[in-house]
Design an enzyme around this catalytic site. Structure first.
Site, PDB file in Angstrom:
ATOM      1  N   ASN A  59       0.849  -1.184   0.000  1.00  0.00           N
ATOM      2  CA  ASN A  59       0.000   0.000   0.000  1.00  0.00           C
ATOM      3  C   ASN A  59       0.888   1.239   0.000  1.00  0.00           C
ATOM      4  O   ASN A  59       1.350   1.698   1.042  1.00  0.00           O
ATOM      5  CB  ASN A  59      -0.924  -0.011   1.221  1.00  0.00           C
ATOM      6  CG  ASN A  59      -1.970  -1.106   1.132  1.00  0.00           C
ATOM      7  OD1 ASN A  59      -2.962  -0.961   0.428  1.00  0.00           O
ATOM      8  ND2 ASN A  59      -1.734  -2.209   1.843  1.00  0.00           N
ATOM      9  N   GLU A  60       1.136   1.744  -1.188  1.00  0.00           N
ATOM     10  CA  GLU A  60       2.057   2.855  -1.372  1.00  0.00           C
ATOM     11  C   GLU A  60       1.393   4.188  -0.999  1.00  0.00           C
ATOM     12  O   GLU A  60       0.175   4.251  -0.798  1.00  0.00           O
ATOM     13  CB  GLU A  60       2.536   2.890  -2.822  1.00  0.00           C
ATOM     14  CG  GLU A  60       3.312   1.653  -3.265  1.00  0.00           C
ATOM     15  CD  GLU A  60       4.726   1.576  -2.707  1.00  0.00           C
ATOM     16  OE1 GLU A  60       5.026   2.299  -1.725  1.00  0.00           O
ATOM     17  OE2 GLU A  60       5.546   0.803  -3.240  1.00  0.00           O
ATOM     18  N   PRO A  61       2.187   5.265  -0.882  1.00  0.00           N
ATOM     19  CA  PRO A  61       1.617   6.583  -0.590  1.00  0.00           C
ATOM     20  C   PRO A  61       0.438   6.909  -1.519  1.00  0.00           C
ATOM     21  O   PRO A  61       0.505   6.681  -2.723  1.00  0.00           O
ATOM     22  CB  PRO A  61       2.797   7.530  -0.828  1.00  0.00           C
ATOM     23  CG  PRO A  61       3.988   6.704  -0.480  1.00  0.00           C
ATOM     24  CD  PRO A  61       3.669   5.319  -0.945  1.00  0.00           C
TER      25      PRO A  61
END
Length: 639
Positions: A171-173
């Protein structure tokens, strides 16, 4: 090197009294091994508790370097303590997409290598996102994955790591707090961090399938692992910062049963650790006072001797004044302590009063071992000090702990083989060229190719040590077995590695040892080589010659010791900076776009020079003498 922290007892969430800065329950251990053992015990206890009740235990599992020791301990418990996984159902967080299960970089491969192939878990109870799913079927597949988790009753326990972007899972920025399992595009920093495993950024997949933030947050219990100095900035931001989609791990602040399990390096930037005087009253030891005054000088932008009572009061250090009476007295003590770390005689200055010098005057000519994890860390990290030791008459032995063969690109090996063949074609070099060209993605180098690549790095090392004046018989190549896998993934440190280390120390009987003190990655080569040295020192410390041996730790091309940590600072003139640069240049295969460049695109010699220059500038800003560059060391007391 003095231990900054003692191990803190591991406690479930809910018993932690947070500081005014911290928003997530966390516990700190001396090292990743201790923390991993505690987490493994919690998981094992949960498995047994559910088994006793006839219930399934649903685990959410993570990959990467952080949980490796947790899995090793669970495997040991299964083999030696009868821990059964028959009632366990697992759901892994993520997988690269596309990714075949047989690829050694796949998380399917990882989980079976480290856990599933070694315990009695039923194959139908193992769930890992499938990287083979076609693009048009991904969305429906992710919905089914969510459904399987719900059908299993939800996650009882979720194990997490954390990326430097603050990602949990992948879950990236920008990820939404209520996101579900889905395909996601990987952040550039995440791909950079994975590039060494894939032998280059261009080989790292751009997408992955990951559980969502919402899925993770529904777990009944969450434990996040973070080891090493590289994770310290994002850990501070996650624990002390505001909740933000730009740092997805901050969403865990909203989970009532989350614990961050940290080693002391990962926790080092938390306010209560880094600057405890901003949080509470302190026991002002000499070391803490030293750290605080250096910090105060840097924060106020003033030399130490110019700090005033007002500076101390304004920055929350008034209680230090009351114990020491005046800023003037404190300033003098700290200035003198810093001054005494500076020496142009790293091996000790003969016939000098060494009361306030970092090294002993006697014996005049010392036997010295410089341990270098790879065949270039010696000149990159301490080339100036290396040069000083030789010119000042010490018997310097350079010991390369690993072959470094993995860091030689295929085109460099082919070039060397073709040069050899140009003199007189031989079957052995034809074989090397053929094996490299026929190698497919994920294949290991053959022993023959590894031998050639290792010999290339040996030749570069010998050229550099000759330039610095070391006889060839004082250059040693250990080729420690833990490294020689032909893959990025290494074997655990073993007794055979320690025996080899013992043998070289026993042979030289050194008065000084220099070694790489990098603690960024608990499974990185530098860290493992340091652990090998520590184990060797422990086994040899009863030997009479070891009682007169001092150990100095240096840092690599990426980081330097904090100013307050430095116990020996060796100044370098402009001419010595150039000599160091030339020594580094002999390592030609590690120049011009090397395999493990990371996100810092500067060449190693530039990184090293910038770091050494910055250290000198920091000393100057504190009010000390001005030098072109400085190399820094911390002493490790193994007694």
């Amino acid at each position: 090197m003095k231990a900054a922290l003692q191990s803190i007892r591991y406690e479930p969430a809910g018993r932690f009294e947070a500081t005014r800065y911290e928003k997530v329950h966390n516990v700190i251990f001396q090292d990743s091994k201790q923390g991993s053992l505690q987490v493994a015990r919690e998981i094992a206890s949960l498995i047994r508790e559910r088994a006793d009740k006839g219930q399934k235990c649903v685990l959410g599992l993570a990959t990467g370097s952080s949980p490796i020791r947790v899995y090793e301990e669970l495997v040991r418990m299964h083999r030696e303590e009868g821990l059964s996984f028959k009632n366990v159902v697992t759901f892994n967080l993520d997988e690269y997409h596309p990714m075949d299960r047989s690829n050694i970089q796949s998380y399917h491969y990882f989980m079976h290598q480290h856990l599933f192939d070694h315990v009695d878990i039923a194959a139908e109870n193992v769930h890992i996102p499938d990287g083979r799913i076609s693009l048009q079927d991904v969305q429906e597949y992710c919905k089914k994955y969510e459904g399987m988790i719900e059908q299993a009753g939800g996650l009882d326990f979720q194990l997490l790591g954390i990326g430097r972007t603050g990602h949990i899972g992948f879950n990236e920025p920008g990820s939404h707090y209520n996101s579900a399992t889905r395909e996601i595009t990987l952040d550039y920093v995440t791909r950079i961090d994975a590039s060494s495993a894939f032998k280059g950024l261009e080989n790292v997949p751009r997408k992955a399938i990951t559980m969502g933030i919402g899925t993770i947050k529904r777990a009944k219990r969450i434990v996040l692992l973070a080891w090493g100095q590289n994770k310290a900035p994002v850990i501070r931001e996650t624990i002390e910062g505001d909740i933000s989609s730009e740092v997805p791990a901050t969403y865990l602040q909203e989970h009532a049963n989350t614990t961050f399990v940290l080693d002391k390096e990962a926790a080092s930037l938390l306010t209560r650790i880094d600057t405890p005087w901003l949080v509470q009253s302190c026991d002002w030891t000499h070391d803490l006072t030293h750290k605080a005054v250096v910090w105060l000088s840097q924060k106020r932008g003033k030399p130490i001797l110019q700090l005033t009572d007002k500076d101390y009061n304004d920055m929350g250090m008034s209680d230090l004044l009351s114990s020491e009476q005046s800023s003037y007295e404190i300033n003098i003590k700290i200035f003198n302590r810093l001054q005494h770390t500076i020496t142009g005689w790293p091996g000790g200055k003969p016939d000098a009063d060494d009361t306030n010098r970092p090294e002993r005057a006697e014996p005049r000519a010392k036997r010295v071992i410089i341990f270098s994890p790879h065949p270039d860390d010696d000149v990159i990290s301490m080339g100036g000090t290396f040069d000083r030791l030789v010119t000042q008459g010490h018997e310097v032995h350079v010991v390369y702990q690993t072959s470094g063969n993995i860091a030689v690109a295929d085109h460099e090996a082919i070039k060397a083989a073709e040069v050899a063949n140009s003199i007189g074609p031989t079957e052995i070099f034809d074989t090397v060229i053929r094996e490299i060209r026929e190698k497919t993605e994920g294949d290991f180098d053959s022993k023959l190719v590894r031998r050639l690549k290792g010999n290339i790095r040996r030749a570069e090392s010998i050229a550099a040590t000759r330039y610095l004046g070391i006889p060839d018989d004082q250059v040693h190549f250990l080729d420690l077995p833990f490294y020689e896998t032909g893959s990025i993934k290494k074997k655990p440190l073993a007794e055979e590695d320690i025996v080899i280390m013992n043998n070289i120390i026993q042979k030289v009987k050194p008065h000084q040892i220099y070694a790489a003190g990098d603690l960024a990655d608990p499974h990185g080569t530098h860290r493992v080589c340091l652990e090998a040295l520590f184990a060797s020192l422990e086994s040899l410390k009863s030997e009479e010659y070891m009682k007169n041996c001092w150990v100095w730790l240096y840092r690599g091309a990426w980081h330097e010791w904090e100013t307050h940590e430095i116990e020996m600072a060796v100044p370098m003139s402009p001419a010595q900076v150039l000599r160091k640069r030339k020594a580094i240049f002999f390592h030609q295969t590690q120049k011009d776009g090397v395999m493990f460049q990371g996100e810092d695109l500067r060449e190693f010699w530039v990184r090293a020079e910038d770091r050494n220059k910055e250290t000198a500038e920091k000393y100057q800003s504190l009010g000390l003498a001005s030098y072109a560059a400085m190399e820094a060391f911390v002493r490790y007391d193994f007694f």
